[in-house]
Structures are given as C-alpha cells and as structure tokens.
Design a protein around this motif. Structure first.
Motif, short mmCIF file in Angstrom:
data_model
loop_
_atom_site.label_atom_id
_atom_site.label_comp_id
_atom_site.label_asym_id
_atom_site.label_seq_id
_atom_site.Cartn_x
_atom_site.Cartn_y
_atom_site.Cartn_z
N ASP A 1 54.01 108.67 79.73
CA ASP A 1 54.64 107.35 79.67
C ASP A 1 55.67 107.20 80.79
O ASP A 1 55.71 106.19 81.49
CB ASP A 1 55.33 107.13 78.31
N GLU A 2 56.51 108.22 80.97
CA GLU A 2 57.54 108.20 82.02
C GLU A 2 56.91 108.14 83.41
O GLU A 2 57.33 107.35 84.26
CB GLU A 2 58.41 109.45 81.95
N MET A 3 55.93 109.00 83.64
CA MET A 3 55.28 109.05 84.95
C MET A 3 54.59 107.74 85.28
O MET A 3 54.71 107.22 86.39
CB MET A 3 54.28 110.22 85.01
N SER A 4 53.88 107.17 84.30
CA SER A 4 53.15 105.92 84.56
C SER A 4 54.10 104.76 84.83
O SER A 4 53.80 103.90 85.65
CB SER A 4 52.19 105.60 83.42
N ALA A 5 55.23 104.73 84.17
CA ALA A 5 56.21 103.67 84.42
C ALA A 5 56.70 103.74 85.87
O ALA A 5 56.81 102.71 86.56
CB ALA A 5 57.38 103.77 83.45
N ALA A 6 56.99 104.94 86.34
CA ALA A 6 57.43 105.12 87.73
C ALA A 6 56.33 104.75 88.71
O ALA A 6 56.58 104.08 89.73
CB ALA A 6 57.89 106.56 87.95
N ILE A 7 55.12 105.15 88.42
CA ILE A 7 53.98 104.85 89.31
C ILE A 7 53.74 103.34 89.37
O ILE A 7 53.57 102.77 90.44
CB ILE A 7 52.71 105.59 88.84
N ARG A 8 53.75 102.68 88.22
CA ARG A 8 53.55 101.22 88.19
C ARG A 8 54.61 100.51 89.01
O ARG A 8 54.31 99.59 89.77
CB ARG A 8 53.53 100.70 86.75
N ALA A 9 55.85 100.94 88.88
CA ALA A 9 56.94 100.31 89.64
C ALA A 9 56.78 100.56 91.14
O ALA A 9 56.95 99.64 91.95
CB ALA A 9 58.29 100.86 89.16
N ASP A 10 56.45 101.78 91.53
CA ASP A 10 56.33 102.14 92.94
C ASP A 10 55.14 101.48 93.64
O ASP A 10 55.19 101.23 94.84
CB ASP A 10 56.22 103.66 93.11
N TYR A 11 54.08 101.21 92.90
CA TYR A 11 52.86 100.68 93.51
C TYR A 11 52.58 99.24 93.14
O TYR A 11 51.47 98.74 93.40
CB TYR A 11 51.66 101.56 93.15
N GLU A 12 53.54 98.55 92.58
CA GLU A 12 53.32 97.16 92.19
C GLU A 12 52.90 96.34 93.41
O GLU A 12 53.51 96.40 94.47
CB GLU A 12 54.60 96.57 91.59
N GLY A 13 51.79 95.61 93.25
CA GLY A 13 51.28 94.77 94.33
C GLY A 13 50.52 95.52 95.41
O GLY A 13 50.12 94.91 96.41
N LYS A 14 50.30 96.81 95.24
CA LYS A 14 49.59 97.61 96.24
C LYS A 14 48.21 98.00 95.72
O LYS A 14 47.99 98.06 94.52
CB LYS A 14 50.39 98.87 96.59
N ASP A 15 47.30 98.25 96.66
CA ASP A 15 45.94 98.66 96.34
C ASP A 15 45.95 100.16 96.05
O ASP A 15 45.85 100.97 96.96
CB ASP A 15 45.02 98.33 97.52
N MET B 1 47.91 102.38 83.17
CA MET B 1 47.99 101.63 84.43
C MET B 1 47.41 100.23 84.26
O MET B 1 46.60 99.99 83.36
CB MET B 1 47.18 102.35 85.52
N PRO B 2 47.77 99.31 85.17
CA PRO B 2 47.16 97.98 85.14
C PRO B 2 45.65 98.07 85.36
O PRO B 2 45.17 99.01 86.01
CB PRO B 2 47.82 97.25 86.32
N PRO B 3 44.90 97.09 84.88
CA PRO B 3 43.44 97.15 85.02
C PRO B 3 42.94 97.05 86.46
O PRO B 3 41.80 97.35 86.73
CB PRO B 3 42.94 95.97 84.18
N SER B 4 43.80 96.66 87.39
CA SER B 4 43.38 96.56 88.79
C SER B 4 43.37 97.92 89.50
O SER B 4 42.82 98.05 90.59
CB SER B 4 44.31 95.62 89.55
N VAL B 5 43.97 98.92 88.88
CA VAL B 5 43.99 100.27 89.48
C VAL B 5 42.60 100.86 89.36
O VAL B 5 41.97 100.82 88.31
CB VAL B 5 45.04 101.17 88.78
N GLN B 6 42.11 101.42 90.47
CA GLN B 6 40.78 102.02 90.49
C GLN B 6 40.87 103.53 90.47
O GLN B 6 41.91 104.11 90.78
CB GLN B 6 40.02 101.54 91.73
N ALA C 1 46.59 104.51 103.61
CA ALA C 1 47.93 103.99 103.90
C ALA C 1 48.99 105.00 103.46
O ALA C 1 50.02 105.16 104.12
CB ALA C 1 48.14 102.65 103.20
N SER C 2 48.73 105.67 102.34
CA SER C 2 49.62 106.73 101.86
C SER C 2 48.82 107.63 100.93
O SER C 2 47.83 107.21 100.34
CB SER C 2 50.82 106.14 101.10
N VAL C 3 49.26 108.88 100.85
CA VAL C 3 48.66 109.83 99.91
C VAL C 3 49.81 110.58 99.24
O VAL C 3 50.62 111.22 99.92
CB VAL C 3 47.72 110.84 100.60
#
Length: 184
Positions: A25-39, A60-65, A125-127
């Motif tokens: 839960d903690e990790m996903s919240a940080a990831i969602r915030a860091d990658y908001e609006g990014k592919d 994660m949001p449903p747009s994440v692949q 773009a980033s890894v």
C-alpha cells in the motif's frame, strides 16, 4: 478460505502477509504520486516477482501496463552464479516510456545491475526499481532502488513468490528456510 501451512521447514516468518500488504500500500501510493500523468510500464521479473507484481499492479491505475521478463543467475542452487541469461524477453517497446522493474528480492545485485543497464539501453525515458525485499549484507553490486519494502538478513528465504527448487512460492508470507531443507 484459509490454508494451514506446515511450518516445520522454516526457522521463522520474517515478513507476515499483513506486513506485505501494508508495505505494498505504501509503495504503490508513492509510485502513483511519482508517475502521475506518465506512461508507466511495470516490468516483472519472472518467476519470483509474480506475487509482488500482481498485488502491486492491483493497486495501480488501470492505465498502467505490465510486461514480463525472465532472467536467471541462479540455476538450481541457493547462490547466484553471476552469469545472467535472458530466458524470456519483453514484448513491449521501451522507447520513451517510464519503466519500473518490479522485483521480489535483491540479493547480490548482479542480475539487477545487468538488467538496469540492459533496459536503459533500449531507449526508455527512465528505468527505476521497486523491490519487496533487499539483502544489504549480501550485496556485491550497489543497485539504486527507488522503492523498497523490507531490508532482511542474508538468510535463504522463501514464500510470496520466492522458491527453493520451485517449492514454497505460494506461501502468503516470507520465511527463512531451514538449512537442513536445502542442504539435503
């Protein structure tokens, strides 16, 4: 439905099912915030990361692949061989995408260091890396991990995707496997 596990093969449970859920839960919240609006493309490293990837992706949001890669430096033993082989490559083109490698565990860092270089060379773009577990005392190569769940001792652990001879992956927790089990 609950399954009762025979705990006789383990010396201790290092990370409980509940602790794993809270950390994801903690990790996903940080990831969602860091990658908001990014592919964002999550790249799971088979086979061990299956559980982490599935549970993280559901947060994660449903747009994440997602895509999968299989690399190996272990063979059938308990120690890394240091030689990395691609067993299954990605299907996705990484050009211009933000890639988050999802790992179950970082042990020596050799495989992950190689994988970082390999994926960066494909035009992403980033890894970055998200790992549920890390063994700092076992590190041979320093690998920058952006999202880390738990630092653990250098014991041989199983469960939540981690195996010994393809057994124990389905455990909902991470436990230390008794040496007498893998030294048979």
């Amino acid at each position: 439905m609950s399954f009762q596990y025979d705990m006789s093969d383990f010396s201790e449970v290092l990370v409980s099912e509940n602790a794993i859920g809270r950390k994801l839960d903690e990790m996903s919240a940080a990831i969602r915030a860091d990658y908001e609006g990014k592919d964002l493309l999550l790249v799971g490293v088979l086979k061990g990361a299956v559980m982490v990837m599935a549970d993280l992706a559901r947060r994660m949001p449903p747009s994440v692949q997602m895509d999968w890669m299989a690399v190996s430096s272990y063979g059938s033993g308990t120690k890394s061989s240091g030689v990395v082989r691609i067993l299954k490559d990605l299907d996705a083109d990484l050009t211009g995408r933000h890639v988050l490698i999802v790992e179950d565990i970082i042990d020596t860092g050799v495989t992950l260091s190689w994988l970082l270089g390999n994926l960066r060379s494909r035009g992403a773009a980033s890894v970055e890396i998200a790992a549920l577990l890390r063994k700092p005392a076992a590190a041979v190569v320093d690998v920058p991990v952006r999202y880390i769940g738990f630092d653990i001792p250098p014991d041989f652990v199983v469960g939540y995707g981690l195996d010994f001879a393809e057994n124990y992956r389905t455990l909902p927790f991470v436990a230390v496997l008794k040496p007498e089990v893998y030294e048979r």
